[in-house]
Design a protein around this motif. Structure first.
Motif, PDB file in Angstrom:
ATOM      1  N   ALA A  82      23.041  19.040  22.682  1.00  0.00           N
ATOM      2  CA  ALA A  82      22.616  18.139  21.482  1.00  0.00           C
ATOM      3  C   ALA A  82      21.521  17.867  21.472  1.00  0.00           C
ATOM      4  CB  ALA A  82      22.869  16.307  21.272  1.00  0.00           C
ATOM      5  N   ASN A  83      20.915  18.997  21.627  1.00  0.00           N
ATOM      6  CA  ASN A  83      19.257  19.018  21.770  1.00  0.00           C
ATOM      7  C   ASN A  83      19.291  21.072  20.928  1.00  0.00           C
ATOM      8  OD1 ASN A  83      17.977  16.640  22.602  1.00  0.00           O
ATOM      9  ND2 ASN A  83      18.320  18.034  25.201  1.00  0.00           N
ATOM     10  N   ILE A  84      20.386  20.740  21.283  1.00  0.00           N
ATOM     11  CA  ILE A  84      20.208  22.359  19.850  1.00  0.00           C
ATOM     12  C   ILE A  84      19.866  22.636  18.738  1.00  0.00           C
ATOM     13  CG2 ILE A  84      21.019  24.844  19.786  1.00  0.00           C
ATOM     14  CD1 ILE A  84      22.174  24.659  22.644  1.00  0.00           C
ATOM     15  N   GLU A  85      19.112  22.224  17.419  1.00  0.00           N
ATOM     16  CA  GLU A  85      19.681  22.290  16.505  1.00  0.00           C
ATOM     17  C   GLU A  85      20.141  23.581  15.469  1.00  0.00           C
ATOM     18  OE1 GLU A  85      18.934  19.805  14.859  1.00  0.00           O
ATOM     19  OE2 GLU A  85      18.611  18.181  16.318  1.00  0.00           O
ATOM     20  N   TYR A  86      19.184  25.162  16.147  1.00  0.00           N
ATOM     21  CA  TYR A  86      20.050  25.930  15.296  1.00  0.00           C
ATOM     22  C   TYR A  86      20.262  27.223  16.869  1.00  0.00           C
ATOM     23  CZ  TYR A  86      14.810  26.789  15.929  1.00  0.00           C
ATOM     24  OH  TYR A  86      13.552  26.752  15.786  1.00  0.00           O
ATOM     25  N   LEU A  87      19.959  28.207  16.988  1.00  0.00           N
ATOM     26  CA  LEU A  87      20.463  28.886  17.502  1.00  0.00           C
ATOM     27  C   LEU A  87      19.208  30.654  16.486  1.00  0.00           C
ATOM     28  CD1 LEU A  87      23.656  29.503  19.598  1.00  0.00           C
ATOM     29  CD2 LEU A  87      21.162  29.017  20.407  1.00  0.00           C
ATOM     30  N   GLU A  88      18.666  31.295  16.908  1.00  0.00           N
ATOM     31  CA  GLU A  88      18.028  32.305  17.056  1.00  0.00           C
ATOM     32  C   GLU A  88      18.813  33.772  17.575  1.00  0.00           C
ATOM     33  OE1 GLU A  88      13.704  31.998  18.216  1.00  0.00           O
ATOM     34  OE2 GLU A  88      13.436  30.680  16.063  1.00  0.00           O
ATOM     35  N   THR A  89      18.573  34.823  16.599  1.00  0.00           N
ATOM     36  CA  THR A  89      18.860  36.387  17.356  1.00  0.00           C
ATOM     37  C   THR A  89      17.956  36.640  17.722  1.00  0.00           C
ATOM     38  OG1 THR A  89      17.838  37.047  15.057  1.00  0.00           O
ATOM     39  CG2 THR A  89      20.441  36.111  14.841  1.00  0.00           C
ATOM     40  N   ILE A 113      23.972  44.418  13.118  1.00  0.00           N
ATOM     41  CA  ILE A 113      24.529  42.847  14.195  1.00  0.00           C
ATOM     42  C   ILE A 113      23.483  42.636  15.223  1.00  0.00           C
ATOM     43  CG2 ILE A 113      26.275  43.136  16.332  1.00  0.00           C
ATOM     44  CD1 ILE A 113      26.905  42.800  13.186  1.00  0.00           C
ATOM     45  N   ALA A 114      23.307  41.556  15.737  1.00  0.00           N
ATOM     46  CA  ALA A 114      21.953  41.442  16.136  1.00  0.00           C
ATOM     47  C   ALA A 114      22.510  39.646  17.226  1.00  0.00           C
ATOM     48  CB  ALA A 114      21.255  40.062  15.280  1.00  0.00           C
ATOM     49  N   TYR A 115      22.696  39.945  18.220  1.00  0.00           N
ATOM     50  CA  TYR A 115      22.851  38.887  19.149  1.00  0.00           C
ATOM     51  C   TYR A 115      22.251  37.841  19.584  1.00  0.00           C
ATOM     52  CZ  TYR A 115      26.336  42.549  20.968  1.00  0.00           C
ATOM     53  OH  TYR A 115      27.412  43.187  21.435  1.00  0.00           O
ATOM     54  N   LEU A 116      22.934  36.956  19.759  1.00  0.00           N
ATOM     55  CA  LEU A 116      22.115  35.392  19.522  1.00  0.00           C
ATOM     56  C   LEU A 116      21.096  34.843  20.980  1.00  0.00           C
ATOM     57  CD1 LEU A 116      25.258  33.784  17.927  1.00  0.00           C
ATOM     58  CD2 LEU A 116      23.165  34.497  16.771  1.00  0.00           C
ATOM     59  N   ASN A 117      20.225  34.776  20.852  1.00  0.00           N
ATOM     60  CA  ASN A 117      19.253  34.102  21.443  1.00  0.00           C
ATOM     61  C   ASN A 117      19.400  32.563  22.409  1.00  0.00           C
ATOM     62  OD1 ASN A 117      17.215  34.033  24.070  1.00  0.00           O
ATOM     63  ND2 ASN A 117      15.809  34.766  22.412  1.00  0.00           N
ATOM     64  N   LYS A 118      20.119  32.755  23.802  1.00  0.00           N
ATOM     65  CA  LYS A 118      20.066  31.607  24.683  1.00  0.00           C
ATOM     66  C   LYS A 118      19.172  30.833  24.338  1.00  0.00           C
ATOM     67  CE  LYS A 118      25.275  32.412  26.034  1.00  0.00           C
ATOM     68  NZ  LYS A 118      25.700  32.058  28.348  1.00  0.00           N
ATOM     69  N   HIS A 119      18.125  31.690  25.035  1.00  0.00           N
ATOM     70  CA  HIS A 119      17.091  30.708  24.987  1.00  0.00           C
ATOM     71  C   HIS A 119      16.504  30.231  26.906  1.00  0.00           C
ATOM     72  CE1 HIS A 119      14.411  31.720  21.231  1.00  0.00           C
ATOM     73  NE2 HIS A 119      15.287  30.865  21.134  1.00  0.00           N
ATOM     74  N   GLN A 120      17.466  31.092  27.740  1.00  0.00           N
ATOM     75  CA  GLN A 120      18.253  31.053  29.222  1.00  0.00           C
ATOM     76  C   GLN A 120      18.120  29.545  29.324  1.00  0.00           C
ATOM     77  OE1 GLN A 120      13.272  31.112  30.573  1.00  0.00           O
ATOM     78  NE2 GLN A 120      13.453  33.412  30.263  1.00  0.00           N
ATOM     79  N   LYS A 121      19.365  29.464  28.390  1.00  0.00           N
ATOM     80  CA  LYS A 121      20.762  28.797  28.782  1.00  0.00           C
ATOM     81  C   LYS A 121      21.320  28.856  28.929  1.00  0.00           C
ATOM     82  CE  LYS A 121      18.420  24.835  26.015  1.00  0.00           C
ATOM     83  NZ  LYS A 121      18.256  23.445  26.842  1.00  0.00           N
ATOM     84  N   ASN A 122      21.795  29.145  30.392  1.00  0.00           N
ATOM     85  CA  ASN A 122      22.775  29.825  30.974  1.00  0.00           C
ATOM     86  C   ASN A 122      24.010  28.914  31.284  1.00  0.00           C
ATOM     87  OD1 ASN A 122      21.444  32.439  31.604  1.00  0.00           O
ATOM     88  ND2 ASN A 122      20.327  31.781  33.380  1.00  0.00           N
ATOM     89  N   ASN A 123      23.942  27.131  30.711  1.00  0.00           N
ATOM     90  CA  ASN A 123      24.911  26.530  31.166  1.00  0.00           C
ATOM     91  C   ASN A 123      25.951  26.032  29.993  1.00  0.00           C
ATOM     92  OD1 ASN A 123      22.477  25.434  30.641  1.00  0.00           O
ATOM     93  ND2 ASN A 123      23.364  23.584  31.300  1.00  0.00           N
ATOM     94  N   ILE A 124      25.234  27.160  28.983  1.00  0.00           N
ATOM     95  CA  ILE A 124      26.254  26.612  27.618  1.00  0.00           C
ATOM     96  C   ILE A 124      26.416  28.434  27.597  1.00  0.00           C
ATOM     97  CG2 ILE A 124      24.774  25.528  26.725  1.00  0.00           C
ATOM     98  CD1 ILE A 124      22.832  27.635  25.183  1.00  0.00           C
ATOM     99  N   THR A 125      27.483  28.175  26.064  1.00  0.00           N
ATOM    100  CA  THR A 125      28.556  29.035  25.971  1.00  0.00           C
ATOM    101  C   THR A 125      28.564  29.305  24.292  1.00  0.00           C
ATOM    102  OG1 THR A 125      31.016  27.818  25.993  1.00  0.00           O
ATOM    103  CG2 THR A 125      30.411  29.225  27.620  1.00  0.00           C
ATOM    104  N   ILE A 126      28.428  30.653  23.497  1.00  0.00           N
ATOM    105  CA  ILE A 126      28.119  30.484  22.640  1.00  0.00           C
ATOM    106  C   ILE A 126      29.689  31.412  21.765  1.00  0.00           C
ATOM    107  CG2 ILE A 126      27.065  31.569  20.076  1.00  0.00           C
ATOM    108  CD1 ILE A 126      24.519  31.106  21.873  1.00  0.00           C
ATOM    109  N   TYR A 127      30.087  30.762  20.728  1.00  0.00           N
ATOM    110  CA  TYR A 127      31.119  31.605  19.938  1.00  0.00           C
ATOM    111  C   TYR A 127      30.583  31.629  18.525  1.00  0.00           C
ATOM    112  CZ  TYR A 127      35.133  34.028  18.792  1.00  0.00           C
ATOM    113  OH  TYR A 127      36.674  34.893  18.525  1.00  0.00           O
ATOM    114  N   PRO A 128      30.762  32.920  17.773  1.00  0.00           N
ATOM    115  CA  PRO A 128      30.313  34.404  18.662  1.00  0.00           C
ATOM    116  C   PRO A 128      29.365  34.705  18.879  1.00  0.00           C
ATOM    117  CG  PRO A 128      30.404  34.891  16.676  1.00  0.00           C
ATOM    118  CD  PRO A 128      30.935  32.983  16.741  1.00  0.00           C
TER     119      PRO A 128
END
Length: 315
Positions: free
Chosen positions: A176-183, A198-213
């Protein structure tokens, strides 16, 4: 007073003694760098084999202390060039319990390091997790870049991402606190043409979330830019309480950078220059600064002439 002279025999003994000290030092140094020793390093952790339909919160720090055996030479290099490696933790065991024990994963962890670096233990040895409701949300992708352009070149349009939205899955309170994801930051030097990467998305050290793609195709339009000069009429703000307010001059000359393809697109109607009478009322200044309040996208103001203007007020 004559100083005592050292005989040849004593000089020879002293030279032999110093030679023995040097040889002993190098022998000790060779033994130290070739022997296996125990060394502790800090490592970040990331998670793999996350159980489906389960969202979790780690209840400890995302760094651990890894105690390993390595040669003295490698320890010397570690101290000379320190780094923070990452250790992958297998979470498949969370299907039946709420904790992971590193002792049970030493074999898996050792395969992540060179063969001559043996992991002995990890501290803390046990990782605890708190489970919560899992949710999904689509969030926009935001491209980060740091580029140096060739002379007279620059960004001339909107940056595009494909896909421009990605799906984030994880604990409700985190998603709920993620408004956007940066590359990851896109870098370049002497850039003079469009960038497609092609740029990979940065989780900002949030290891408990998954991103697709986990990545997005980023397109940044780059083109040649040039200078353009326009005359803008000056609009007076907060001057309604006066009968008339006259500025001298009535127009200012604005120089700005614009792409060649948009050179004829922008006119004086697309810009706005104002002076604010509140500045005179509050500070009693003799001249008013010109403020540009409207500028088209990807136009960069270089100069305003004049930057300050005179004025007459009739109350």
């Amino acid at each position: 007073m004559a100083q005592p002279r050292i005989s040849k025999v004593k000089r020879r003994k002293l030279a032999i003694f110093l030679r023995c000290i040097v040889i002993s030092f190098f022998a000790w140094l060779l033994f130290a760098i070739s022997s296996i020793q125990t060394y502790t390093i800090k490592a970040g952790i990331s998670y793999v084999n996350i159980p489906e339909q389960k969202a979790f919160h780690p209840l400890q720090s995302d760094t651990v202390s890894v105690r390993m055996k390595m040669s003295g030479w490698k320890i010397f290099l570690k101290k000379l060039y320190p780094d923070t490696p990452h250790v992958q933790v297998d979470l498949s065991g969370l299907k039946t319990k709420s904790f992971i024990v590193f002792t049970n994963q030493l074999g898996y962890i050792n395969r992540q390091f060179p063969a001559d670096n043996q992991v002995v233990s990890v501290s803390p040895d046990t990782l605890f997790f708190d489970f919560s409701k899992q949710t999904q949300r689509k969030v926009p992708v935001r491209a980060l870049y740091s580029m140096q352009f060739k002379k007279q070149y620059g960004i001339i349009g909107d940056t595009k991402a494909n896909p421009d939205y990605v799906t984030v899955t994880g604990p409700l309170e985190d998603v709920a606190n993620i408004e956007y994801l940066e590359t990851d930051t896109i870098r370049g030097t002497a850039v003079s043409s469009d960038i497609r990467t092609i740029a990979y998305l940065n989780k900002h050290q949030k290891n408990n979330i998954t991103i697709y793609p986990t990545f997005s195709e980023i397109t940044i339009p780059v083109g040649e830019i040039t200078e353009k000069v326009l005359e803008l009429p000056i609009r007076v703000e907060n001057g309604g309480r006066y009968t008339t307010v006259r500025t001298i001059p009535t127009k200012v000359k604005v120089t700005f950078l614009v792409s060649l393809k948009d050179y004829n697109k922008w006119t004086s109607r697309d810009f706005e220059a104002i002076v604010d009478m509140e500045n005179w009322e509050e500070n009693k200044v003799k001249t008013l600064p010109v403020i540009i309040t409207k500028v088209p996208n990807y136009c960069q103001i270089i100069s305003i002439e004049p930057q300050n203007i005179d004025f007459f007020v009739r109350k």
